[in-house]
Each structure stands twice: as structure tokens, then as C-alpha cells.
Design an enzyme around this catalytic site. Structure first.
Site, PDB file in Angstrom:
ATOM      1  N   GLY A 152       4.069  26.003   0.496  1.00 20.11           N
ATOM      2  CA  GLY A 152       2.795  26.718   0.294  1.00 20.11           C
ATOM      3  C   GLY A 152       2.637  27.364  -1.072  1.00 20.11           C
ATOM      4  O   GLY A 152       1.543  27.823  -1.403  1.00 20.11           O
ATOM      5  N   GLY A 185       3.075  25.697  -3.857  1.00 26.56           N
ATOM      6  CA  GLY A 185       2.703  24.645  -4.799  1.00 26.56           C
ATOM      7  C   GLY A 185       1.187  24.530  -4.933  1.00 26.56           C
ATOM      8  O   GLY A 185       0.427  25.407  -4.497  1.00 26.56           O
ATOM      9  N   ASP A 188      -1.439   8.539  -0.054  1.00 26.25           N
ATOM     10  CA  ASP A 188      -1.917   7.143  -0.047  1.00 26.25           C
ATOM     11  C   ASP A 188      -0.931   6.208  -0.742  1.00 26.25           C
ATOM     12  O   ASP A 188      -1.024   4.991  -0.596  1.00 26.25           O
ATOM     13  CB  ASP A 188      -3.310   7.034  -0.699  1.00 26.25           C
ATOM     14  N   GLU A 189       0.025   6.780  -1.500  1.00 26.29           N
ATOM     15  CA  GLU A 189       0.969   5.929  -2.237  1.00 26.29           C
ATOM     16  C   GLU A 189       1.924   5.189  -1.304  1.00 26.29           C
ATOM     17  O   GLU A 189       2.582   4.238  -1.721  1.00 26.29           O
ATOM     18  CB  GLU A 189       1.733   6.766  -3.268  1.00 26.29           C
ATOM     19  N   TYR A 237       9.471   8.043  -5.401  1.00 25.75           N
ATOM     20  CA  TYR A 237       8.671   9.099  -4.761  1.00 25.75           C
ATOM     21  C   TYR A 237       7.996   8.574  -3.500  1.00 25.75           C
ATOM     22  O   TYR A 237       8.157   9.129  -2.403  1.00 25.75           O
ATOM     23  CB  TYR A 237       7.619   9.650  -5.736  1.00 25.75           C
ATOM     24  N   ASN A 249      -8.011   5.153 -15.348  1.00 23.98           N
ATOM     25  CA  ASN A 249      -7.440   6.293 -16.082  1.00 23.98           C
ATOM     26  C   ASN A 249      -8.127   6.502 -17.431  1.00 23.98           C
ATOM     27  O   ASN A 249      -8.362   7.639 -17.842  1.00 23.98           O
ATOM     28  CB  ASN A 249      -5.940   6.080 -16.308  1.00 23.98           C
TER      29      ASN A 249
HETATM   30  P1  NAD Z   1       3.627  20.652  -5.798  1.00 26.74           P
HETATM   31  O1  NAD Z   1       4.759  20.010  -6.531  1.00 26.74           O
HETATM   32  O2  NAD Z   1       2.624  21.449  -6.575  1.00 26.74           O
HETATM   33  O3  NAD Z   1       4.191  21.609  -4.644  1.00 26.74           O
HETATM   34  C1  NAD Z   1       5.325  21.311  -3.883  1.00 26.74           C
HETATM   35  C2  NAD Z   1       5.851  22.619  -3.298  1.00 26.74           C
HETATM   36  O4  NAD Z   1       6.943  22.313  -2.415  1.00 26.74           O
HETATM   37  C3  NAD Z   1       6.398  23.586  -4.367  1.00 26.74           C
HETATM   38  O5  NAD Z   1       5.913  24.879  -4.114  1.00 26.74           O
HETATM   39  C4  NAD Z   1       7.907  23.512  -4.177  1.00 26.74           C
HETATM   40  O6  NAD Z   1       8.578  24.704  -4.546  1.00 26.74           O
HETATM   41  C5  NAD Z   1       7.999  23.236  -2.680  1.00 26.74           C
HETATM   42  N1  NAD Z   1       9.268  22.602  -2.277  1.00 26.74           N
HETATM   43  C6  NAD Z   1       9.867  21.515  -2.840  1.00 26.74           C
HETATM   44  N2  NAD Z   1      11.009  21.227  -2.172  1.00 26.74           N
HETATM   45  C7  NAD Z   1      11.111  22.119  -1.154  1.00 26.74           C
HETATM   46  C8  NAD Z   1      12.042  22.310  -0.106  1.00 26.74           C
HETATM   47  N3  NAD Z   1      13.113  21.512   0.020  1.00 26.74           N
HETATM   48  N4  NAD Z   1      11.842  23.318   0.762  1.00 26.74           N
HETATM   49  C9  NAD Z   1      10.770  24.153   0.625  1.00 26.74           C
HETATM   50  N5  NAD Z   1       9.855  24.014  -0.344  1.00 26.74           N
HETATM   51  C10 NAD Z   1      10.016  23.015  -1.233  1.00 26.74           C
HETATM   52  O7  NAD Z   1       2.931  19.465  -5.015  1.00 26.74           O
HETATM   53  P2  NAD Z   1       1.442  19.243  -4.489  1.00 26.74           P
HETATM   54  O8  NAD Z   1       0.728  18.384  -5.451  1.00 26.74           O
HETATM   55  O9  NAD Z   1       0.847  20.517  -4.053  1.00 26.74           O
HETATM   56  O10 NAD Z   1       1.736  18.343  -3.214  1.00 26.74           O
HETATM   57  C11 NAD Z   1       1.899  18.923  -1.919  1.00 26.74           C
HETATM   58  C12 NAD Z   1       2.071  17.824  -0.881  1.00 26.74           C
HETATM   59  O11 NAD Z   1       0.932  16.965  -0.908  1.00 26.74           O
HETATM   60  C13 NAD Z   1       3.291  16.932  -1.135  1.00 26.74           C
HETATM   61  O12 NAD Z   1       3.881  16.629   0.116  1.00 26.74           O
HETATM   62  C14 NAD Z   1       2.694  15.686  -1.758  1.00 26.74           C
HETATM   63  O13 NAD Z   1       3.498  14.544  -1.493  1.00 26.74           O
HETATM   64  C15 NAD Z   1       1.348  15.618  -1.053  1.00 26.74           C
HETATM   65  N6  NAD Z   1       0.300  14.922  -1.800  1.00 26.74           N
HETATM   66  C16 NAD Z   1      -0.006  15.296  -3.088  1.00 26.74           C
HETATM   67  C17 NAD Z   1      -1.038  14.643  -3.754  1.00 26.74           C
HETATM   68  C18 NAD Z   1      -1.412  15.019  -5.174  1.00 26.74           C
HETATM   69  O14 NAD Z   1      -2.196  14.282  -5.800  1.00 26.74           O
HETATM   70  N7  NAD Z   1      -0.940  16.123  -5.720  1.00 26.74           N
HETATM   71  C19 NAD Z   1      -1.760  13.619  -3.116  1.00 26.74           C
HETATM   72  C20 NAD Z   1      -1.424  13.284  -1.789  1.00 26.74           C
HETATM   73  C21 NAD Z   1      -0.399  13.944  -1.143  1.00 26.74           C
HETATM   74  P1  TYD Z   2      -0.159  10.950 -11.660  1.00 28.28           P
HETATM   75  O1  TYD Z   2      -0.996  12.163 -11.835  1.00 28.28           O
HETATM   76  O2  TYD Z   2       1.279  11.006 -12.045  1.00 28.28           O
HETATM   77  O3  TYD Z   2      -0.333  10.505 -10.138  1.00 28.28           O
HETATM   78  P2  TYD Z   2       0.214   9.170  -9.387  1.00 28.28           P
HETATM   79  O4  TYD Z   2       1.069   8.392 -10.288  1.00 28.28           O
HETATM   80  O5  TYD Z   2       0.974   9.784  -8.283  1.00 28.28           O
HETATM   81  O6  TYD Z   2      -1.020   8.430  -9.002  1.00 28.28           O
HETATM   82  O7  TYD Z   2      -0.819   9.747 -12.462  1.00 28.28           O
HETATM   83  C1  TYD Z   2      -2.155   9.324 -12.222  1.00 28.28           C
HETATM   84  C2  TYD Z   2      -2.398   8.087 -13.072  1.00 28.28           C
HETATM   85  O8  TYD Z   2      -2.348   8.473 -14.459  1.00 28.28           O
HETATM   86  C3  TYD Z   2      -1.336   7.012 -12.903  1.00 28.28           C
HETATM   87  O9  TYD Z   2      -1.950   5.726 -12.993  1.00 28.28           O
HETATM   88  C4  TYD Z   2      -0.411   7.220 -14.079  1.00 28.28           C
HETATM   89  C5  TYD Z   2      -1.354   7.735 -15.162  1.00 28.28           C
HETATM   90  N1  TYD Z   2      -0.723   8.631 -16.161  1.00 28.28           N
HETATM   91  C6  TYD Z   2      -0.824   8.368 -17.535  1.00 28.28           C
HETATM   92  O10 TYD Z   2      -1.454   7.371 -17.969  1.00 28.28           O
HETATM   93  N2  TYD Z   2      -0.213   9.220 -18.415  1.00 28.28           N
HETATM   94  C7  TYD Z   2       0.494  10.300 -18.006  1.00 28.28           C
HETATM   95  O11 TYD Z   2       1.049  11.037 -18.860  1.00 28.28           O
HETATM   96  C8  TYD Z   2       0.575  10.581 -16.589  1.00 28.28           C
HETATM   97  C9  TYD Z   2       1.338  11.776 -16.073  1.00 28.28           C
HETATM   98  C10 TYD Z   2      -0.054   9.719 -15.700  1.00 28.28           C
END
Ligand code: NAD
Ligand code: TYD
Length: 332
Positions: free
Chosen positions: A6, A8, A114-115, A138, A239
């Protein structure tokens, strides 16, 4: 409600959303490099701990009705540099939460991505029933973690659902991901490192819309089911197009955009069929133009949030990830 991860990006918006809905919220977070206590309201009950440690989970979950699990290692590029922590948190951590469900009877929403469907270069959109075909360390770790969910539902009758969200953006996102990296670099007059030909496509979802989808699944989702959460075809952008909009919105010079060596195994395109969640009543409310403008404004107004991040551990990571790439870059 227990929100793991929470502190993050998405998790902290979700915590504030639950509080607005009147829920009592407890946070469990390991505070890795991307976790930030300052993302959270000061009054939230906070447990510093690890989802892969049963005692930490039992302590934080005591008295809770449900857990929504955001905790993860979340950056594809870091999983290519070093993947070990991804296996531990994504797989072992999810298993510890599911084991806790067996004795406590509480509900779990596992936040996935979605990945897990892998590259959809050939067209079409992924449905929840499609096979998982992840490409990066990942996404493979995320898929491994979520595969435990239907297995525990079927074998032990626990109450758990999955969400698979698309690329999310908005305030408070750690500036290693594409949008916040490009926005903060543009605001600082630094290069914007575009991987490969920049023609990769992502479905961009505003963070509040993602949280609304997860909340609906928490309250109305069925056990053992997965739900796609994505903005849809009109928000699928290349992108290079996103980078150009960031240059426009920040007023940065177009010469900052650099074409750099591609990410190994880079997925070309993600796309989600979201009809299952829409049938429950969800639809995204923020279009990409408005969401990106709000995001750029937030980073412009909140340097105090991201400048300390970019001057710390981040610098070492940035040099490892981009040093060589930028020294051999070309104009985009
Ligand atoms: P983030 O990296 O900002 O946050 C992750 C959080 O998890 C951090 O606060 C970190 O300290 C905590 N954490 C990591 N390992 C831990 C552990 N072992 N125990 C307790 N806490 C731990 O990531 P985010 O972008 O907010 O993503 C959150 C979730 O959403 C993730 O599961 C990610 O896979 C998923 N998600 C993210 C995206 C995106 O575009 N950001 C899209 C789809 C799904
Ligand atoms: P990212 O935010 O890392 O998300 P994901 O790879 O999980 O989709 O990247 C989004 C898109 O942007 C992906 O196609 C990779 C591209 N990208 C760049 O071209 N340059 C960068 O420095 C980064 C971090 C991502």
C-alpha cells in the site's frame, strides 16, 4: 481492509480510495526502493513487513475482512538486471497470503497485470480465459503468483479473485517507469531514452480508474475468477506518440528524445478485452489526454516528492540501465 504493498504507486491511491468509501484500512509494506511512507495518509495503520513472512502477514491481517495484494517487484527492466526478488515476492509472497486465507477465511484480491498474456503483436485483445504466455522475468513471476490463486480456490475453497490491469499512470509513480521517467527528465532538460523503434503499443489506464476496477472486484468479484482492467482500444498508443505528447505538455526541446538500444525480449503490444468487468458496471472515466495533462501538472508541482528519489539509489540504477545506451543513442 488490509492493503499489502500500500505504500507504492497504485496501492497508495487505493488506500485513499477505501478511506473515502469509509473502510478501516491497514497497510503492510516492506518499503523497498519504490515504497514510500509519504505516499500514505499519516493516520493509516502501518505495518512495516514482508508478505513472504507468515508472521508479518498474520500480525497485519489480524481483524481484517479482506486483503488486496499490490506488493510486488514491479519493473521489467530491473527484472532483466536481477530477477531473484521477483520470484520471492511475487510467488512466495502470494503463497503466504493464500495460506493465511486457509485458516482465517478472509477474502483476497490478487493484483496482477496484462503482461501475463504476453505479446499481442498479431492483433486482437486478451480475454480472461486466454492462456498465460509471459515474456519477461517480471511477468513470468506475476503469472506464477497468480496461478496459485485458482489452485487454492479449487483445492482449499478459499475466497480469492484476480485483477489483470494494463499500464497505469498518474501521480506518485516511481520515476523509473516510462511516463514518470520521461516527464521528470523532460522537466529537468534530460534525455528521454526511447527503446528500439518506439512503436510498441501499451493500453494506458489512469490510476484512479484502475483502483475503481480493483474495488469493484473486491466487493463483487467471484472467487476463482480473473478480471481484466484496461482503458480500451482508444487508449492504446505507441510509445513515440506518448513521448511526443510529453514533450508538448512540458514544453521541452524535441532534441531530448533519443533512440536507444531496445529492451531484451521487449513485448510489442498489450491489449485487453474488458467486457467482463464492464458487465459488472465498471468503465474508465479519465481519457489519456486529460490523465496525462493532470500527471504532468502533478510532477511539475511536486518536485519535492521526486527530486530526492532521483538523487538516491535511483542514480546508480539509471547509470546501469541507461549509461551505455545513451552514449550510443541516436536522435529519435
Ligand atoms: P510499486 O513498485 O510502486 O509498489 C510496490 C509496493 O510493494 C512498494 O510499496 C513496495 O515497498 C511493496 N513491496 C514490494 N515487495 C514487498 C514485500 N515482499 N512485502 C511487502 N511489500 C512489498 O508498484 P505499482 O506500480 O504500484 O504496482 C502495484 C501492483 O500493481 C503490482 O502488483 C503490479 O504488478 C501491479 N500492476 C502495476 C501496473 C503498473 O502499470 N504500474 C499495471 C498492472 C498491474
Ligand atoms: P514501462 O513503463 O517499463 O512498462 P511495461 O514495460 O511494464 O509496459 O514501459 C512502457 C513502455 O515504454 C515499454 O514499451 C517500454 C518503453 N520504455 C522506453 O521506451 N524507455 C524507457 O526508458 C522505459 C522505462 C520504457
Amino acid at each position: 481492509m488490509l492493503v499489502s504493498g500500500g505504500a507504492g504507486f497504485i496501492g497508495s491511491h487505493f488506500v485513499k480510495r477505501l478511506q473515502r468509501s469509509g473502510d478501516d484500512v491497514v497497510v503492510l509494506d516492506k518499503l523497498t526502493y519504490s515504497g514510500n511512507r509519504a505516499n500514505l495518509p499519516a493516520d493509516v495503520e502501518f505495518h512495516h513487513g514482508d508478505i513472504a513472512e507468515p508472521a508479518d502477514v498474520a500480525r497485519a491481517a489480524a481483524g481484517c475482512d479482506a486483503v488486496v495484494n499490490f506488493a510486488a517487484e514491479t519493473h521489467v527492466d530491473r527484472s532483466i538486471l536481477a530477477a531473484e526478488d521477483f520470484g520471492r515476492t511475487e510467488f512466495r509472497g502470494t503463497q503466504v497470503l493464500l495460506e493465511h486465507l486457509r485458516t482465517s477465511g478472509i477474502r483476497l484480491v490478487q493484483v496482477s497485470t496484462d503482461e501475463v498474456y504476453g505479446d499481442l503483436e498479431a492483433g486482437g485483445s486478451a480475454k480472461e480465459t486466454d492462456a498465460l504466455n509471459p515474456s519477461s522475468p517480471y511477468s513470468a513471476a506475476k503469472a506464477a503468483g497468480e496461478l496459485l490463486v485458482p489452485a487454492y480456490v479449487r483445492t482449499f475453497g478459499v475466497n480469492a479473485s484476480i485483477t489483470r490491469g494494463s499500464n497505469t499512470y498518474g501521480p506518485n509513480q516511481y520515476p523509473e517507469k516510462f511516463i514518470p521517467l520521461f516527464v521528470t527528465n523532460a522537466l529537468d532538460g534530460q534525455s528521454l531514452p526511447l527503446y528500439g523503434d518506439g512503436r510498441q503499443v501499451r493500453d494506458w489506464l489512469y490510476v484512479e480508474d484502475h483502483c475503481a476496477g480493483i474495488e469493484l472486484v473486491l466487493r463483487e468479484g467471484a472467487a476463482g475468477e480473473a478480471y481484466n482492467v484496461g482503458a480500451g482500444h482508444e487508449e492504446e498508443h505507441e510509445n513515440i506518440e506518448v513521448a511526443q505528447r510529453i514533450l508538448e505538455l512540458t514544453g521541452a526541446d524535441a532534441s531530448l528524445l533519443r533512440r536507444v538500444a531496445d529492451r531484451p525480449g521487449h513485448d510489442r503490444r498489450y491489449s485487453l478485452d474488458t467486457s467482463k468487468l464492464r458487465a459488472l458496471g465498471w468503465s474508465p472515466e479519465t481519457g489519456f489526454d486529460d490523465g496525462l495533462r493532470a500527471t504532468v501538472d502533478w510532477y511539475r508541482d511536486n518536485r519535492a516528492w521526486w527530486e530526492p528519489i532521483k538523487s538516491g539509489e535511483f542514480r546508480e540504477y539509471y547509470e546501469r540501465q541507461y549509461g551505455e545506451r545513451l552514449s550510443t543513442s541516436l536522435p529519435a
